[in-house]
Design an enzyme around this catalytic site. Structure first.
Site, short mmCIF file in Angstrom:
data_model
loop_
_atom_site.label_atom_id
_atom_site.label_comp_id
_atom_site.label_asym_id
_atom_site.label_seq_id
_atom_site.Cartn_x
_atom_site.Cartn_y
_atom_site.Cartn_z
N GLY A 40 5.55 9.84 10.13
CA GLY A 40 4.83 10.33 8.96
C GLY A 40 3.53 9.60 8.70
O GLY A 40 3.03 8.84 9.54
N LYS A 51 -2.37 -2.07 6.97
CA LYS A 51 -1.99 -3.49 6.85
C LYS A 51 -2.47 -4.29 8.06
O LYS A 51 -2.79 -5.48 7.94
CB LYS A 51 -0.48 -3.63 6.68
N GLY A 145 6.58 14.60 2.31
CA GLY A 145 5.60 13.61 1.89
C GLY A 145 4.43 14.16 1.09
O GLY A 145 4.57 15.11 0.33
N LEU A 321 5.67 5.81 -2.92
CA LEU A 321 5.83 4.56 -2.19
C LEU A 321 6.85 4.77 -1.07
O LEU A 321 7.89 5.40 -1.27
CB LEU A 321 6.32 3.45 -3.12
N HIS A 323 8.93 2.71 0.30
CA HIS A 323 10.26 2.13 0.08
C HIS A 323 11.06 2.92 -0.96
O HIS A 323 12.28 2.95 -0.91
CB HIS A 323 10.17 0.65 -0.31
N HIS A 446 10.42 -27.12 -2.77
CA HIS A 446 9.10 -27.70 -3.06
C HIS A 446 8.52 -28.28 -1.78
O HIS A 446 9.23 -28.92 -1.02
CB HIS A 446 9.22 -28.80 -4.11
#
Length: 467
Positions: A40, A51, A145, A321, A323, A446
């Site tokens: 898709g 990305k 979509g 989105l 996800h 930390h």
């Protein structure tokens, strides 16, 4: 005539994940995809390639501007754009092959062709060679979509006036890029080409950027992006693009009325959002209802008004989105199998993959005020985080919103480095109905960026340690 338990139309994140889960539950499953490759928009021309471009451009800027501060000498840094595009395409190819592998592993039949639902339980598939076949199935999931939203009167040619798809394929870095829309897509791709050397101007219809994002986060992000070199024209609209000359002449008018101005640009990126895609599915012919925005109407179990036909992802209501579509795909498959599939829409993370990143989950302050919910706020800046200082990435903050009576976490908003990863802790906490004190009393390693989450939780009760 082939017969299936489930046919899914569309192989994006919602479709292919739905198929895998259905196959795991023992259903004979097929996926029909109109494009030549599975995955898709997300895998082919959306989430994944963008990305890759964001990551590469961030490293390029870091090498040119930050390495020297840490004593790393690299000389003059330059971009080989053809190689960068090759890297992006290889990234896409590996992910697309991954979907192919999942289909084979789970014995899912992948079919390339254009699907049309001719009746409940019957899907017509037309392949590129013109051949047509009818597939019979007990259930159908529409997972087609979304598509690029277009500006009236402005044609997208994917060469000089581009959508997000064309913006990934630019053959050279534009001298001047004008982005129409200050949403997530516009800000991400605008930041890519700004880092690679373009002069970027963003035109936004509203009086603020990133609609839907917590306003305090959006305001600080706006200032950061201006400092990085992106120019903004808010409360403005693009009314025409003249492509007759060597450069594009873009007509911009104030939303409230007034004198227009003309800006020249080499490339115009139209990024005003996306719209649900259901063209050619034959939904009108079989009576599947859609709302005024063109979204397929479903009940809480993803069922349309026609028995045996379900819908998920961008083609239905809710945030567009990947996800979210994946979770709906799993839930729909489980419901079809007779199980209790469910999605908690109050805990759907949202991420803007710029630098610094923005990540959020749950309610914004504006939403809580509108609902009349009393809440407490805890904030912690990355300037006070030791790891952020060591990484020379101190812009931004973590903000936690907790119910004033119960202390239950209602929303978490992060502007800063690695926000995309940090937001998962907030989502898990909210899924288990955690209080801010639960987060505050959880030991965090930390020095880490995630300590800012703990400190923000402490700040809800006005007891942050390091600020």
């Amino acid at each position: 005539m082939p017969t299936y338990d489930l046919i899914i139309i569309g192989s994006g994140p919602g479709g292919y994940v739905c198929a895998v889960r259905a196959a795991q539950l023992g259903m004979k499953t097929a996926v029909v995809e109109k494009d030549a490759t599975f995955g898709g928009t997300c895998l082919n021309v959306g989430c994944i390639p963008s990305k890759a471009m964001l990551h590469a451009s961030e490293l390029y800027e870091e090498a040119g501007h930050t390495f020297g501060q840490m004593g790393i000498k690299v000389g003059t840094v330059s971009v080989d754009l053809p190689v960068l595009h090759k890297y992006r395409r290889q990234n896409v190819e590996s992910n697309v092959k991954g979907v192919d592998f999942l289909f084979k592993k789970n014995k899912i039949e992948g079919i390339h062709g254009t699907a049309r639902i001719v009746a409940p339980g019957k899907v017509e598939v037309k392949t590129q060679d013109g051949k047509t076949q009818i597939l019979e199935t007990k259930n159908i999931v529409i997972a087609t979509g979304s598509d690029v939203a277009r500006l009236p009167g402005i044609a997208i040619d994917e060469k000089r006036v581009v959508s997000s798809t064309g913006a990934l394929e630019l053959a050279k870095v534009p001298q001047k890029l004008l982005v129409v829309g200050a949403g997530i897509i516009g800000m991400e791709l605008g930041s890519v080409w700004r880092r690679l050397g373009a002069e970027v101007t963003v035109v936004e219809f509203l009086d603020h950027i990133l609609p839907g994002i917590d306003s305090e986060v959006a305001r600080q992000f706006h200032r950061i992006q201006q400092k990085q070199g992106i120019a903004f024209k808010l409360s403005s609209k693009v009314t025409a693009v003249d492509a007759s000359g060597n450069t594009l002449k873009v007509k911009i008018e104030p939303v409230a009325g007034g004198a227009p101005e003309t800006i020249e640009a080499d490339i115009v990126l139209v990024a005003i959002g996306r719209v649900p895609f259901s063209d050619g599915l034959g939904l009108e012919g079989i009576g599947v209802k859609k709302d005024k925005s063109g979204r397929v109407i479903i009940d809480p179990h993803y069922r349309t008004n026609v028995a045996g036909i379900y819908a998920i992802g961008d083609v239905v209501a809710g945030p567009m989105l990947a996800h979210k579509a994946e979770e709906e795909g799993v839930a729909a498959a489980e419901i079809i199998a007779g199980q209790a599939g469910h999605v908690n829409y109050d805990v759907i993370p949202n991420v803007v993959y710029t630098f610094p990143e923005i990540a959020s989950v749950g309610k914004t302050e504006e939403e809580l005020k509108a609902a009349g919910v009393a809440y407490n706020v805890g904030k912690f800046p990355f300037t006070a985080n030791a790891r952020a200082r060591a990484n020379l990435a101190t812009e931004g903050f973590v903000k936690i919103l907790a119910d004033a009576k119960t202390d239950r976490v209602l929303g978490v908003h992060i502007l800063g480095p690695d926000a995309e990863t940090m937001i998962a802790e907030a989502a898990i906490a909210m899924e288990f109905a955690a209080s801010s004190e639960d987060i505050a009393r959880t030991c965090h390693a930390h020095p880490t960026l995630s300590e800012a989450m703990k400190e923000a939780a402490l700040a809800v009760a006005k007891r942050a340690i390091n600020f």
